[in-house]
Design an enzyme around this catalytic site. Sequence first.
Site, short mmCIF file in Angstrom:
data_model
loop_
_atom_site.label_atom_id
_atom_site.label_comp_id
_atom_site.label_asym_id
_atom_site.label_seq_id
_atom_site.Cartn_x
_atom_site.Cartn_y
_atom_site.Cartn_z
N GLY A 41 55.28 -25.78 -42.87
CA GLY A 41 55.12 -27.28 -43.10
C GLY A 41 53.35 -27.44 -42.92
O GLY A 41 52.95 -28.78 -43.29
N SER A 42 52.77 -26.42 -42.46
CA SER A 42 51.25 -26.81 -42.30
C SER A 42 50.51 -26.03 -43.48
O SER A 42 49.56 -26.68 -44.32
CB SER A 42 50.44 -26.17 -41.19
OG SER A 42 50.95 -26.85 -39.96
N SER A 81 47.37 -25.75 -38.31
CA SER A 81 48.52 -25.35 -37.66
C SER A 81 48.77 -26.92 -37.01
O SER A 81 48.01 -27.00 -35.96
CB SER A 81 48.47 -24.30 -36.96
OG SER A 81 49.63 -24.16 -35.89
N SER A 83 50.85 -27.41 -34.79
CA SER A 83 51.16 -27.08 -33.26
C SER A 83 49.77 -26.64 -32.55
O SER A 83 49.69 -26.46 -31.42
CB SER A 83 52.48 -26.06 -32.97
OG SER A 83 51.85 -24.98 -33.55
N THR A 86 50.54 -21.25 -34.06
CA THR A 86 50.98 -20.39 -34.89
C THR A 86 50.47 -19.06 -35.11
O THR A 86 49.12 -19.05 -35.33
CB THR A 86 51.39 -21.04 -36.32
OG1 THR A 86 52.32 -22.15 -36.10
CG2 THR A 86 52.00 -20.15 -37.34
N ARG A 133 56.23 -30.50 -40.52
CA ARG A 133 56.44 -30.88 -41.56
C ARG A 133 56.16 -32.35 -41.99
O ARG A 133 55.89 -32.57 -43.00
CB ARG A 133 57.86 -30.30 -42.14
CG ARG A 133 58.90 -30.88 -41.29
CD ARG A 133 60.15 -30.19 -41.75
NE ARG A 133 61.49 -30.56 -41.02
CZ ARG A 133 61.87 -30.20 -39.52
NH1 ARG A 133 60.91 -29.38 -39.10
NH2 ARG A 133 62.72 -30.46 -39.23
N GLU A 208 64.67 -26.90 -43.96
CA GLU A 208 64.70 -27.51 -42.42
C GLU A 208 65.26 -28.56 -41.93
O GLU A 208 65.68 -28.84 -41.05
CB GLU A 208 63.11 -27.56 -42.38
CG GLU A 208 62.38 -26.24 -42.22
CD GLU A 208 60.93 -26.30 -42.31
OE1 GLU A 208 60.51 -27.02 -41.25
OE2 GLU A 208 60.10 -25.76 -42.95
N HIS A 224 61.07 -17.32 -68.47
CA HIS A 224 60.84 -15.65 -68.93
C HIS A 224 61.52 -14.82 -67.94
O HIS A 224 61.17 -13.61 -68.03
CB HIS A 224 59.32 -15.39 -68.81
CG HIS A 224 58.50 -16.30 -69.64
ND1 HIS A 224 58.12 -15.89 -71.15
CD2 HIS A 224 57.86 -17.63 -69.67
CE1 HIS A 224 57.60 -16.91 -71.66
NE2 HIS A 224 57.55 -18.00 -70.92
N LYS A 311 59.45 -16.93 -34.42
CA LYS A 311 58.14 -17.08 -33.63
C LYS A 311 58.05 -16.31 -32.58
O LYS A 311 57.26 -15.40 -32.06
CB LYS A 311 57.52 -18.55 -33.34
CG LYS A 311 57.37 -19.31 -34.61
CD LYS A 311 56.87 -20.59 -34.34
CE LYS A 311 56.16 -21.17 -35.73
NZ LYS A 311 55.70 -22.77 -35.41
#
Length: 324
Positions: A41-42, A81, A83, A86, A133, A208, A224, A311
């Site tokens: 989301g970042s 980020s 938070s 990350t 997000r 999410e 294609h 994470k």
Amino acid sequence: MRMRKIYLDWPSLAERGLSVAEEVSPGLFEPRSIVVVGMGGSGILGDYLEALAYNKVPVYTVKSPHLPGWVGDRDLVLAVSYSGNTLETLRCVEQVLSRGSPVVVITSGGRLGRLAEERRLPLVRLVEGIPPRTALPEMLFSALRVLENTGVHIAEPRDYEEALSLMRTAASRDYGRLVEHLSTGFPIVVTCNSLRALGLRWKNELNENSKLPAKLEVYPEAGHNDIVGWELPPPGDYRFLLVEDAACSHLTSRLAEYYSAVGRVARLAVEGSSLLARLLQGSLVAGLVSVEVGVRRGVDPEETRSISWYKGVLKGILGEPGDR
Ligand code: F6R
């Protein structure tokens, strides 16, 4: 419900983005390129900037712990980020600092926030306490303001105004038809290049907020390869969402016919004359619809426990930032 409320509050989050970044400048003028480092989301901020700056300046998005070798002192890095914790992003920032590339940090705090303060890096401090997000409008408006401060003008004042006004209108609409369409089956988001970032956002929001697997296909490239995969009747209940830009509406009409043979199709035309407005209006609809789909499916749209699990796994593999 909190998630719904946060999305409905997007116009004020966007306005906050413009004011928090007012004075933030990396001390570099007219960079050769913009490198956006961030995940999930970042990191999607990079996809939006790439689309918006398509005819103006190269934007490269790094969703990896490895900074590309060519990034140097004429490239402006936006380290994003929400938070601030990350690992992939923190690893890239270590490389940015050792190379001496100009960097602006966009975060609500965490390790990245502390690092920015210790090293006196230009810092956009985002509002705290919301899921990463949902901070998209604040990240996007603040990044655009930072870029203006470096001489890179991507959006006009009237584009910001249009985006704010269309977000306000979008917040008051009823999306029952789309919610119904996406509440069962396997969603497939289809769009064209100009709206690729929005298509990706739709896919990620369905992942999410609705806890659904989802797939994204972007035209003309999908014409294609992906299209061949639908030649035989596929197993399963497929729910196509055609996210439509005026620039490719003829193609979308033909694709709607094509996909109707193998699944159910809904079309969503984004509104707005500027790309900024179209991207944000469409993103707000994605947020509101995906939250309601989650509620219908009996899940909590806010929590993302698999991301927390991932994470933890990554920390075991990469170690804490600063470890080698
Ligand atoms: C959760 C979300 C995730 C995070 C991602 C990176 O709301 O959107 O995709 O954005 O796990 O974390 P941050 O944004 O804190 O760097």
